[in-house]
Design a protein around this motif. Structure first.
Motif, PDB file in Angstrom:
ATOM      1  N   GLU A  84       0.954  -1.264   0.141  1.00  0.00           N
ATOM      2  CA  GLU A  84       0.003   0.140   0.012  1.00  0.00           C
ATOM      3  C   GLU A  84       0.919   1.245   0.050  1.00  0.00           C
ATOM      4  O   GLU A  84       1.812   1.226   0.560  1.00  0.00           O
ATOM      5  CB  GLU A  84      -0.937  -0.051   1.128  1.00  0.00           C
ATOM      6  N   SER A  85       0.271   2.313  -0.569  1.00  0.00           N
ATOM      7  CA  SER A  85       1.239   3.359  -0.923  1.00  0.00           C
ATOM      8  C   SER A  85       1.384   4.344   0.555  1.00  0.00           C
ATOM      9  O   SER A  85       0.624   4.017   1.494  1.00  0.00           O
ATOM     10  CB  SER A  85       0.506   4.613  -1.689  1.00  0.00           C
ATOM     11  N   PRO A  89      -2.868   6.206   0.261  1.00  0.00           N
ATOM     12  CA  PRO A  89      -3.324   5.071  -0.458  1.00  0.00           C
ATOM     13  C   PRO A  89      -4.774   5.436  -1.069  1.00  0.00           C
ATOM     14  O   PRO A  89      -5.153   4.628  -2.016  1.00  0.00           O
ATOM     15  CB  PRO A  89      -3.467   3.922   0.672  1.00  0.00           C
ATOM     16  N   LEU A  94      -2.780   3.289  -8.607  1.00  0.00           N
ATOM     17  CA  LEU A  94      -2.610   1.671  -8.222  1.00  0.00           C
ATOM     18  C   LEU A  94      -2.170   0.983  -9.329  1.00  0.00           C
ATOM     19  O   LEU A  94      -2.368   1.609 -10.507  1.00  0.00           O
ATOM     20  CB  LEU A  94      -4.088   1.060  -8.081  1.00  0.00           C
ATOM     21  N   THR A 139       6.685   2.784  -4.049  1.00  0.00           N
ATOM     22  CA  THR A 139       5.501   2.507  -3.074  1.00  0.00           C
ATOM     23  C   THR A 139       5.286   3.688  -2.264  1.00  0.00           C
ATOM     24  O   THR A 139       4.322   3.946  -1.250  1.00  0.00           O
ATOM     25  CB  THR A 139       5.866   1.269  -2.191  1.00  0.00           C
ATOM     26  N   ASN A 143       0.328   2.736  -4.709  1.00  0.00           N
ATOM     27  CA  ASN A 143      -0.235   1.527  -4.453  1.00  0.00           C
ATOM     28  C   ASN A 143       0.264   0.192  -5.554  1.00  0.00           C
ATOM     29  O   ASN A 143      -0.186   0.715  -6.593  1.00  0.00           O
ATOM     30  CB  ASN A 143      -1.612   1.186  -4.386  1.00  0.00           C
ATOM     31  N   TYR A 189      -9.832   0.231  -3.629  1.00  0.00           N
ATOM     32  CA  TYR A 189      -9.025   0.652  -4.865  1.00  0.00           C
ATOM     33  C   TYR A 189      -9.849   0.738  -5.963  1.00  0.00           C
ATOM     34  O   TYR A 189      -9.002   1.252  -7.091  1.00  0.00           O
ATOM     35  CB  TYR A 189      -7.933  -0.092  -4.819  1.00  0.00           C
TER      36      TYR A 189
END
Length: 503
Positions: A84-85, A89, A94, A139, A143, A189
């Motif tokens: 996950e970022s 996020p 993504l 990252t 994401n 997402y």
């Protein structure tokens, strides 16, 4: 013998049926769909990893691993790592990321290219490698799903012998199926900007998967995806073009003399691939060229050639993709002693083999027992599919060029980033520039330098019209692939591009 089938997930305990009334009957199908997605989500296993062997304490980022079954009867089980970022996020892009090969594990991309951690090679004492955080991990701004594909790559596996065979087009269909199932299982997402990304041989796979996503959206296939475009690094794109451009590239980089290059260009008529066996002058020139290039590190022409780790091909021009092959037995030998100068960039790969094959690491990553006896970076039975006949390999490279797909994207709402390390002799930046020019897209911003910390990091051009835009950039001093050699520059590149800022 067939591998064990994936274990059946434990679903929620059955509850008493609630009493519900609907004043609007047409809402019932929608609510039923929501309920089905809800239960589907909880029936699929999700493994959130908070601790990893080799790292002190709790991970400072969210890592999830898992398998998703695809294909007929879900006989192909694809393994993934999801990071996950670390920024935002909920809104950050993504990206589904593929490592090249074909058949090279995405864990290599995590550890050596764009993932959030790597190994402390310099302080390695001979046991389990220590994990250190990477400053310029992608990252931090996105994401990212790192997918082990095609089947047989990394920790992905088939439950039947028949399912272990694949090719470019079928693999891209399974990758699209994987993405649909992953998004259904991770609905938070679904509205994030989606990009398909990858490097090296994934230059073939990424356009195929992106095309599947666009076609699926146009056909109304659920879930609809918020695809914005794709990202390619050091991409293998066209079998003939990549191979034929090696001679001009070698000349431009000072590896061939003017006399030898011009002689070969005249005698071979500019075609160094499909050579007339009766053309003795051309064959003699190519033999001289191979002698000049035989000991060049094709991953990075300015770094040492290491035959202790890489098994080079005797003829640099003989293969569709002149990837050097690893000699697995070398990774079982003692590593470079602490404090000794690292002569070869591939030396630290031994730590990746040690770590990925450690039983405690496998338990932490939730690798299914009995599916993979040994983790290897690149599955040679897949990778050899570039030149081997069908009956000797489990993978067939049946797509020789994806230039037509890139041409098709120019008529869509699509953003594209393509970057090339300019010292890469596997997928040369000049071959990439040639097929980009062949798209005949108007130039929005002509060739110019781009900078990091006040220094020239490479050169860039922007093409586009309407809703289509293509950004191309070289990474000065980058090899195959660029983030491994120039992490700070590549991090600046992807961050600016995601933010729609000028390079």
């Amino acid at each position: 013998m067939a591998l064990p089938s994936p274990p059946q997930p434990l679903c929620l305990r059955r509850r008493r049926k609630p009493v519900m009334s609907f004043s609007q009957p047409k809402l019932l199908p929608t609510l039923l769909l929501i309920i089905l997605v809800f239960f589907h989500t909880f029936c699929l296993s999700q493994n959130v990893i908070e601790y990893l062997p080799g790292f002190p304490g709790k991970l400072p980022f969210k890592l999830e691993t898992g398998y998703i079954g695809v294909g007929e009867k879900e006989e192909v089980q694809l393994f993934y790592y999801f990071f996950e970022s670390e920024s935002n996020p909920e809104k950050d892009p993504l990206m589904l990321w593929f490592t090249g090969g074909p058949g090279c594990s995405s864990l290599f991309g995590v550890i050596t290219e764009i993932g959030p951690f790597t190994f402390d090679f310099l302080n390695f004492k001979g046991s389990l490698p220590s994990i250190i955080l990477r400053e310029h991990a992608w990252t931090k701004v996105a994401n990212i799903i790192f997918l082990d594909q095609p089947v047989g790559t990394g920790f992905s596996y088939a439950t039947t012998p028949e399912a272990s065979y694949s090719n470019d087009t079928y693999t891209s269909e399974l990758d699209y199926e994987f993405l649909k199932k992953w998004l259904i299982n991770h609905p938070k997402y679904i509205n994030n900007p989606l990009y398909i990304g990858g490097d090296s041989y994934s230059g073939i796979i990424v356009p195929l998967v992106a095309n599947n996503v666009y076609r699926g959206n146009e056909a109304g296939i659920k879930p609809l995806m918020n695809i914005k475009g794709y990202v390619l690094g050091n991409p293998y794109t066209d079998a003939f073009g990549e191979r034929n451009e090696k001679v001009p590239y070698a000349h431009r980089m000072g590896l061939l003399s003017d006399r030898l290059y011009h002689s070969a260009k005249i005698n071979c008529h500019g075609n160094y691939v499909n050579v007339d066996p009766e053309n003795a002058l051309c064959l003699n020139d190519l033999e001289s060229i191979n002698q000049c290039l035989n000991k060049i590190n094709i991953r990075m022409i300015s770094e040492p050639y290491c035959d202790s780790v890489w098994k080079a091909k005797e003829d640099v021009l003989s293969s569709d993709v002149s990837f050097s092959e690893e000699i697995p037995i070398n990774f079982l030998q003692p590593v470079v002693a602490p404090g000794k100068k690292i002569m070869c960039r591939a030396d630290p790969l031994v730590l990746l083999y040690i770590w990925a094959n450690n039983k405690f690491v496998r338990q932490a990553l939730n690798i299914r027992e009995g599916t993979k006896e040994e983790w290897i970076r690149c599955n040679q039975t897949i990778e050899s599919g570039r030149d081997a006949p069908k009956e000797t390999t489990s993978y067939v490279c049946n797509v020789k060029s994806v230039v037509g797909y890139h041409q098709n994207f120019t008529r869509k709402h699509c953003r594209t980033l393509i970057y090339s390390g300019d010292h890469d002799f596997i997928c040369t930046h000049t071959s990439t520039e040639k097929w980009i020019e062949s798209l005949k897209v108007p130039i929005l911003s002509d060739w110019r330098p781009w900078f990091v910390e006040g220094q020239v990091a490479g050169y860039t051009m922007t093409y586009g019209h309407g809703d289509y835009e293509l950004t191309y950039a070289t990474v000065k001093g980058g090899g195959h692939t660029a983030p491994e050699y120039k992490p700070e520059e590549c991090f600046a590149l992807i961050t600016r591009w995601f933010d729609r800022n000028s390079l």
